[in-house]
Structure formats: C-alpha cells, structure tokens
Design a protein around this motif. Sequence first.
Motif, PDB file in Angstrom:
ATOM      1  N   GLY A  15      71.444  86.366  63.455  1.00 11.49           N
ATOM      2  CA  GLY A  15      72.499  86.769  64.492  1.00 11.49           C
ATOM      3  C   GLY A  15      72.679  86.039  65.771  1.00 11.49           C
ATOM      4  O   GLY A  15      73.663  86.214  66.402  1.00 11.49           O
ATOM      5  N   HIS A  35      68.159  91.654  68.553  1.00  9.51           N
ATOM      6  CA  HIS A  35      67.963  90.739  66.995  1.00  9.51           C
ATOM      7  C   HIS A  35      66.606  90.418  66.943  1.00  9.51           C
ATOM      8  O   HIS A  35      66.057  90.327  65.919  1.00  9.51           O
ATOM      9  CB  HIS A  35      68.925  89.640  67.207  1.00  9.51           C
ATOM     10  CG  HIS A  35      70.316  89.894  67.105  1.00  9.51           C
ATOM     11  ND1 HIS A  35      71.241  88.967  67.262  1.00  9.51           N
ATOM     12  CD2 HIS A  35      71.118  91.158  66.958  1.00  9.51           C
ATOM     13  CE1 HIS A  35      72.790  89.706  67.293  1.00  9.51           C
ATOM     14  NE2 HIS A  35      72.330  90.952  67.023  1.00  9.51           N
ATOM     15  N   ARG A 192      71.823  91.492  56.794  1.00  6.33           N
ATOM     16  CA  ARG A 192      70.637  92.320  57.140  1.00  6.33           C
ATOM     17  C   ARG A 192      69.679  92.661  56.042  1.00  6.33           C
ATOM     18  O   ARG A 192      68.587  92.502  55.897  1.00  6.33           O
ATOM     19  CB  ARG A 192      70.906  93.443  58.029  1.00  6.33           C
ATOM     20  CG  ARG A 192      71.051  93.017  59.670  1.00  6.33           C
ATOM     21  CD  ARG A 192      70.692  94.156  60.519  1.00  6.33           C
ATOM     22  NE  ARG A 192      70.487  93.861  61.860  1.00  6.33           N
ATOM     23  CZ  ARG A 192      70.231  94.529  62.886  1.00  6.33           C
ATOM     24  NH1 ARG A 192      69.803  95.415  62.617  1.00  6.33           N
ATOM     25  NH2 ARG A 192      70.087  94.001  64.095  1.00  6.33           N
TER      26      ARG A 192
END
Length: 272
Positions: A15, A35, A192
Amino acid sequence: MERIYISADIEGIWGNADSAHTMKEGAAYEQYREHMIWEVNTAIDAWFANGAKQVVVNDGHGGMDNLIASRMDERAELIIAHGAYKEYGMMEGICSDFDGACFLGYHCRSNTPGVMAHTIWGAQVRCIHINGEEMGESGINAHLAWYYGVPLLMVSGDSLLKEQLQEELETDVQFVETKRTINSLCAQNCSRLQLKERYAQATAAALRMRPVIAPKDFYTIDITFHKERNASFVARVPLTERLDACTVRIQGSDYDELYRRMRFLIKICDAF
C-alpha cells in the motif's frame, strides 16, 4: 525455529508507494504507518502459527519509532527507541540467540527503479559497496545477521527487490512480494488476502529450509556520498580512508564493528 528476529522498514510495505508520505511530516504518513503496523502483525501471526515461541521486532524506518507498541501483536516483543539511540539502527537487538531473521517491507538499493529505492539515507548516500559489490540494505544487514550465525529466512518487498536479492545474497531466502514494481513511485499492490496467504506460505516454507549463512573473512566497505563535503568531513575519523572526492573506505575482519562504524559515519556526514 523458535526465536525469530524481525527488522521492519516501510517503503516495501503493502500500500505504500510515495516517498513524500513515508516521513512524519508527510500528508499520508499516518495511513502509511497503519499499513506498516498491519503488515508486521500479519507476519508475526504467521511466525507464531508456524511454531515460533518468541518474535522480536525492530522498527528500521526513518526515526525508527513508527510502530506503536500498544498496536502490536501482544505475543511479540518490540524494541523501543528513536533511531539516534540505536547503535545498530535497522538491526538493533540482533544477536546469536536467534534462530532466524526476517526483513519486512524492505526496498531496492539506490539508483534503481525499485519503489522508493535508496540505500540507508538517500539524501546523503549515493551507494555502498561491500568487497567491490554494490549492496542495498538487505545485503548489508544480512551480513550482520550472518556475523552472529543467524540465517536470513525471509524478505518482503516489491517485485524488483526479489531480483536484487539474487544478486546480493549467496543463499536463497523466502520472498513475499507485496507489490509489483511499475516504477520508483508507482506499484500494483496485491490484495490483502493474497498478502496474508503469501506470508503464511513463505513462513511455513522458511521453516523447512536448511539454514545457510555466508559471512566473509574480511570486509571492505566503500561509502559514496552525493556531496564531496560529506566525504571530506567523515574522512577525519580515524581508520577511514578517502578514495576519491565522494567516497571513503573502512575495512577489517570484524563486521559487527564495521557495521556500527559505517552507521556512525553516515549519521555524522551532514553534521555541520
């Protein structure tokens, strides 16, 4: 593999792609920090799920105080300090007691198209060579782990970093690709869910590896700065040889001592 050491950076974290946001004054710093916390916790969980009894984490980015203790996995231990007080910087806390090391969120060396690529301090350092070979932070830090007899088991970062690891290391490690490199400030992140699965698979595979360490008997470390004045300043330090306008050399057989000296030279290079 009961005792695992984790060194965590931020540029290779899922990210994150814009260097303007990886420092505390950046507009999206808090988001990028989130993140980092999430991904480090994801890795910690994977290690414990695969039998680890102790996981020690060291924050290795910038001021090295990005991870928030109260937000970390409750089973893990976190080394707390501003980076100025960490003699070993990114590798603070490494010792021979660990069974394996893991580098999370790492990035490519300077002057390459890797996402936010640099080496230690991009604003000051152009490149670092160890025994004539240019090294990024992964290779530089791997040699310190090997000095203590600790094998490097796993590294995570962008897709280009995987290629560089094959150049810098003399042994295979498990690699977790967090994003595909498009250019130095652009990346395509995996989902993710994919990333969690990649950590689970890589951790399990790392525990099946035959640990390998590849230390050298003698080290020559050449540090090239962007500016002549930086090399001129640090060349005043004893046992530091100036090679050219921007490059200084330190050398010896004790990599632990050289690592700490290298970090000191880089920290003071702009102290005027």
